[in-house]
Design a protein around this motif. Sequence first.
Motif, PDB file in Angstrom:
ATOM      1  N   ARG A 423       0.824  -1.214   0.000  1.00  0.00           N
ATOM      2  CA  ARG A 423       0.000   0.000   0.000  1.00  0.00           C
ATOM      3  C   ARG A 423       0.854   1.258   0.000  1.00  0.00           C
ATOM      4  NH1 ARG A 423      -4.575  -1.648   4.596  1.00  0.00           N
ATOM      5  NH2 ARG A 423      -5.414  -3.478   3.476  1.00  0.00           N
ATOM      6  N   LEU A 424       1.946   1.226   0.776  1.00  0.00           N
ATOM      7  CA  LEU A 424       2.837   2.379   0.783  1.00  0.00           C
ATOM      8  C   LEU A 424       3.461   2.606  -0.593  1.00  0.00           C
ATOM      9  CD1 LEU A 424       4.655   1.901   4.219  1.00  0.00           C
ATOM     10  CD2 LEU A 424       2.973   3.646   3.619  1.00  0.00           C
ATOM     11  N   ASN A 425       3.848   1.531  -1.263  1.00  0.00           N
ATOM     12  CA  ASN A 425       4.392   1.691  -2.618  1.00  0.00           C
ATOM     13  C   ASN A 425       3.354   2.264  -3.576  1.00  0.00           C
ATOM     14  OD1 ASN A 425       6.879   0.678  -1.822  1.00  0.00           O
ATOM     15  ND2 ASN A 425       6.310  -1.460  -2.295  1.00  0.00           N
ATOM     16  N   GLU A 426       2.114   1.800  -3.423  1.00  0.00           N
ATOM     17  CA  GLU A 426       1.038   2.328  -4.279  1.00  0.00           C
ATOM     18  C   GLU A 426       0.808   3.809  -4.014  1.00  0.00           C
ATOM     19  OE1 GLU A 426      -3.691   1.443  -5.249  1.00  0.00           O
ATOM     20  OE2 GLU A 426      -2.574   0.216  -3.811  1.00  0.00           O
ATOM     21  N   LEU A 427       0.800   4.210  -2.744  1.00  0.00           N
ATOM     22  CA  LEU A 427       0.638   5.619  -2.419  1.00  0.00           C
ATOM     23  C   LEU A 427       1.801   6.464  -2.939  1.00  0.00           C
ATOM     24  CD1 LEU A 427      -0.689   5.382   1.260  1.00  0.00           C
ATOM     25  CD2 LEU A 427      -1.980   6.033  -0.777  1.00  0.00           C
ATOM     26  N   MET A 428       3.012   5.917  -2.838  1.00  0.00           N
ATOM     27  CA  MET A 428       4.167   6.647  -3.358  1.00  0.00           C
ATOM     28  C   MET A 428       4.065   6.827  -4.870  1.00  0.00           C
ATOM     29  SD  MET A 428       6.104   7.637  -0.932  1.00  0.00           S
ATOM     30  CE  MET A 428       7.544   8.056  -1.906  1.00  0.00           C
ATOM     31  N   SER A 429       3.553   5.825  -5.558  1.00  0.00           N
ATOM     32  CA  SER A 429       3.384   5.938  -7.010  1.00  0.00           C
ATOM     33  C   SER A 429       2.349   7.013  -7.346  1.00  0.00           C
ATOM     34  CB  SER A 429       2.959   4.583  -7.591  1.00  0.00           C
ATOM     35  OG  SER A 429       3.928   3.593  -7.309  1.00  0.00           O
ATOM     36  N   GLN A 430       1.254   7.009  -6.623  1.00  0.00           N
ATOM     37  CA  GLN A 430       0.240   8.033  -6.867  1.00  0.00           C
ATOM     38  C   GLN A 430       0.773   9.435  -6.591  1.00  0.00           C
ATOM     39  OE1 GLN A 430      -3.214   7.041  -4.586  1.00  0.00           O
ATOM     40  NE2 GLN A 430      -3.680   5.188  -5.767  1.00  0.00           N
ATOM     41  N   ILE A 431       1.543   9.582  -5.538  1.00  0.00           N
ATOM     42  CA  ILE A 431       2.121  10.887  -5.219  1.00  0.00           C
ATOM     43  C   ILE A 431       3.053  11.341  -6.329  1.00  0.00           C
ATOM     44  CG2 ILE A 431       3.675  12.090  -3.632  1.00  0.00           C
ATOM     45  CD1 ILE A 431       2.444  10.415  -1.380  1.00  0.00           C
ATOM     46  N   ARG A 432       3.890  10.402  -6.846  1.00  0.00           N
ATOM     47  CA  ARG A 432       4.797  10.767  -7.947  1.00  0.00           C
ATOM     48  C   ARG A 432       4.016  11.170  -9.189  1.00  0.00           C
ATOM     49  NH1 ARG A 432       7.526   5.956  -6.169  1.00  0.00           N
ATOM     50  NH2 ARG A 432       9.395   6.483  -4.949  1.00  0.00           N
ATOM     51  N   MET A 433       2.926  10.452  -9.481  1.00  0.00           N
ATOM     52  CA  MET A 433       2.117  10.792 -10.644  1.00  0.00           C
ATOM     53  C   MET A 433       1.460  12.165 -10.476  1.00  0.00           C
ATOM     54  SD  MET A 433       0.306   7.134 -11.460  1.00  0.00           S
ATOM     55  CE  MET A 433      -0.680   7.842 -12.753  1.00  0.00           C
ATOM     56  N   ASN A 435       2.583  14.616  -8.652  1.00  0.00           N
ATOM     57  CA  ASN A 435       3.634  15.623  -8.790  1.00  0.00           C
ATOM     58  C   ASN A 435       4.002  15.839 -10.245  1.00  0.00           C
ATOM     59  OD1 ASN A 435       3.721  15.959  -6.016  1.00  0.00           O
ATOM     60  ND2 ASN A 435       5.352  14.446  -5.739  1.00  0.00           N
ATOM     61  N   HIS A 436       4.034  14.733 -11.006  1.00  0.00           N
ATOM     62  CA  HIS A 436       4.369  14.855 -12.419  1.00  0.00           C
ATOM     63  C   HIS A 436       3.291  15.631 -13.166  1.00  0.00           C
ATOM     64  CE1 HIS A 436       5.872  13.901 -16.381  1.00  0.00           C
ATOM     65  NE2 HIS A 436       4.686  13.359 -16.710  1.00  0.00           N
ATOM     66  N   PHE A 437       2.015  15.272 -12.922  1.00  0.00           N
ATOM     67  CA  PHE A 437       0.916  15.978 -13.587  1.00  0.00           C
ATOM     68  C   PHE A 437       0.870  17.447 -13.147  1.00  0.00           C
ATOM     69  CE2 PHE A 437      -1.455  11.734 -13.987  1.00  0.00           C
ATOM     70  CZ  PHE A 437      -0.832  11.491 -15.213  1.00  0.00           C
ATOM     71  N   GLY A 438       1.138  17.673 -11.863  1.00  0.00           N
ATOM     72  CA  GLY A 438       1.157  19.051 -11.393  1.00  0.00           C
ATOM     73  C   GLY A 438       2.249  19.866 -12.054  1.00  0.00           C
ATOM     74  N   ALA A 439       3.410  19.232 -12.247  1.00  0.00           N
ATOM     75  CA  ALA A 439       4.497  19.923 -12.930  1.00  0.00           C
ATOM     76  C   ALA A 439       4.145  20.206 -14.378  1.00  0.00           C
ATOM     77  CB  ALA A 439       5.782  19.090 -12.843  1.00  0.00           C
ATOM     78  N   VAL A 440       3.482  19.238 -15.030  1.00  0.00           N
ATOM     79  CA  VAL A 440       3.081  19.445 -16.418  1.00  0.00           C
ATOM     80  C   VAL A 440       2.053  20.567 -16.517  1.00  0.00           C
ATOM     81  CG1 VAL A 440       1.921  18.399 -18.392  1.00  0.00           C
ATOM     82  CG2 VAL A 440       3.630  17.090 -17.107  1.00  0.00           C
ATOM     83  N   ARG A 441       1.082  20.555 -15.606  1.00  0.00           N
ATOM     84  CA  ARG A 441       0.073  21.607 -15.626  1.00  0.00           C
ATOM     85  C   ARG A 441       0.678  22.970 -15.343  1.00  0.00           C
ATOM     86  NH1 ARG A 441      -4.074  18.116 -11.941  1.00  0.00           N
ATOM     87  NH2 ARG A 441      -4.856  16.698 -13.578  1.00  0.00           N
ATOM     88  N   SER A 442       1.618  23.002 -14.394  1.00  0.00           N
ATOM     89  CA  SER A 442       2.248  24.282 -14.100  1.00  0.00           C
ATOM     90  C   SER A 442       3.069  24.774 -15.286  1.00  0.00           C
ATOM     91  CB  SER A 442       3.136  24.158 -12.860  1.00  0.00           C
ATOM     92  OG  SER A 442       4.170  23.213 -13.084  1.00  0.00           O
ATOM     93  N   GLU A 443       3.699  23.815 -16.043  1.00  0.00           N
ATOM     94  CA  GLU A 443       4.446  24.223 -17.225  1.00  0.00           C
ATOM     95  C   GLU A 443       3.522  24.766 -18.301  1.00  0.00           C
ATOM     96  OE1 GLU A 443       6.676  20.892 -18.428  1.00  0.00           O
ATOM     97  OE2 GLU A 443       8.092  20.981 -16.754  1.00  0.00           O
ATOM     98  N   GLU A 444       2.314  24.232 -18.404  1.00  0.00           N
ATOM     99  CA  GLU A 444       1.378  24.706 -19.408  1.00  0.00           C
ATOM    100  C   GLU A 444       0.900  26.126 -19.149  1.00  0.00           C
ATOM    101  OE1 GLU A 444      -1.714  21.904 -19.400  1.00  0.00           O
ATOM    102  OE2 GLU A 444      -0.590  20.345 -20.466  1.00  0.00           O
ATOM    103  N   ARG A 445       1.084  26.605 -17.960  1.00  0.00           N
ATOM    104  CA  ARG A 445       0.635  27.949 -17.641  1.00  0.00           C
ATOM    105  C   ARG A 445       1.589  29.013 -18.168  1.00  0.00           C
ATOM    106  NH1 ARG A 445      -0.809  26.964 -11.241  1.00  0.00           N
ATOM    107  NH2 ARG A 445      -2.421  25.369 -11.558  1.00  0.00           N
ATOM    108  N   TYR A 446       2.847  28.612 -18.480  1.00  0.00           N
ATOM    109  CA  TYR A 446       3.811  29.599 -18.923  1.00  0.00           C
ATOM    110  C   TYR A 446       3.480  30.069 -20.329  1.00  0.00           C
ATOM    111  CZ  TYR A 446       6.626  28.376 -14.886  1.00  0.00           C
ATOM    112  OH  TYR A 446       7.069  28.169 -13.612  1.00  0.00           O
TER     113      TYR A 446
END
Length: 500
Positions: A423-433, A435-446
């Motif tokens: 479960r911890l590994n699954e949560l870590m994967s979701q957190i990484r995803m 963060n990745h989507f958040g970074a992509v969305r933040s990049e789209e704002r530029y």
Amino acid sequence: MAFNFGPAAGAAAAPNPAGAFGGFGTANTTAGSTFSFSAPTNTGAGGLFSATQNKGFGFGTGFGTGTGLGTGLGTGLGFGAFSTQQQQQQPTLGSLFSQPAQAPAQSNQLINTASALSAPTLLGDERDAILAKWNQLQAFWGTGKGYFNNSIAPVEFSQENPFCRFKAVGYSCMSNNKDEDGLVALVFNKKEAEIRSQQQQLVESLHKILGSNQTLTVNVEGVKTMPDDQTEVVIYVVERSPNGTSRRVPSTTLYAHFEQANVKNQLQQLGVTLIMARTELSPAQVKQLLQSPPAGVDPIIWEQAKVDNPDPEKLIPVPMVGFKELLRRLKVQDQMTKQHQTRLDIISEDISELQKNQTTTMAKIAQYKRKLMDLSHRTLQVLIKQEIQRKSGYAIQADEEQLRVQLDTIQCELNAPTQFKGRLNELMSQIRMQNHFGAVRSEERYYIDADLLREIKQHLKQQQEGLSHLISIVKDDLEDIKLIEHGLNESIPIRGGVFS
């Protein structure tokens, strides 16, 4: 026969004995020469509209003598010597034709007014009808004289007459200060900055006016700006007794002292234009004010004003006669609006400062939490090392063995694939995803400038061309290497046959 249609003579009403409350309809009214269509001079005797100087007609001083009901919205009411206030009630339009006369003088006044407005007999021809309309106009305007008979004096028209059209009813805030508070308001014909810069000298001057009594102390409660470069100063006087106790001088006592002729002259030399006692009205006084309409105000309108009062506990209806009074209230309202806006600006600045302080405090709290966590870990490490040193050389005890077994069990549960570790590994994967989507969305704002985007495209194109050229070189080199390898493979068997 000499008469004119100009303003009333400058006969002022009797001054207000209280000074702070001018009553309804007893304010000093002197017809002025303002708002004149023309200003012809005296052309001598003879002629219908000559014989005296015609100054036109206007509102004159109207309601602006400064002794009216309070000083405007929110400034309270001053009622010194309330019981001595005299109110002269003028007949209303309804009483002119319906109510019987109660005194010969009042009856004659009503008859003369009705004759001047409806049926003058001055000239005995059709010009009397024109004269009646002129008298009606003067009555509506609230100034001038109404001529109607050769043998009877003309009727004086003032703004308190029941036919004056320039009237309205507003509301003023009643003071909620007790007589024991001792508050008296002094209105100075000076600016607020000048009053504040000379406040100490003003207090000393007032103390001298009070006789320089050492047992009396003058204190300033507040200073407030008023329209027309005037300033209201609210003061109170503290009296100290020989036994050490102190009390405030009541408002009515202090006001009565200021209203004395010699004291009032000294205050006028200081620039005081109005004195008011800040005391609340008793229920009997409020009832006395409301039970009868002011002079020249229709009882129906007065009753409707009492019904429409938004807050009868705090507001009291006040007549507004003439444009000058309306202008004064408008100036007071603008002044109060500016004061409210200034107070709102100060509150907004305070809120902004508090928000900054809150942000700084939250950052410090987070920093202290991190420090606390670090210190807790260091303390735990010190305790562990101390416990290890203390237990060195001793065999493992039963309770320690039990703790070791429990820790091993917890470690096995955590490492089990289907338990907490998965479960911890699954949560870590979701957190990484995330963060990745958040970074992509933040990049789209530029947003990239068009010129910069064109330069980037040109640079990438050059890079692409360079890579294509490099790939072609690599392919050529691979072809050459293949040829070399093919030649080497063919030469090796031939050499082997020769040596054999």
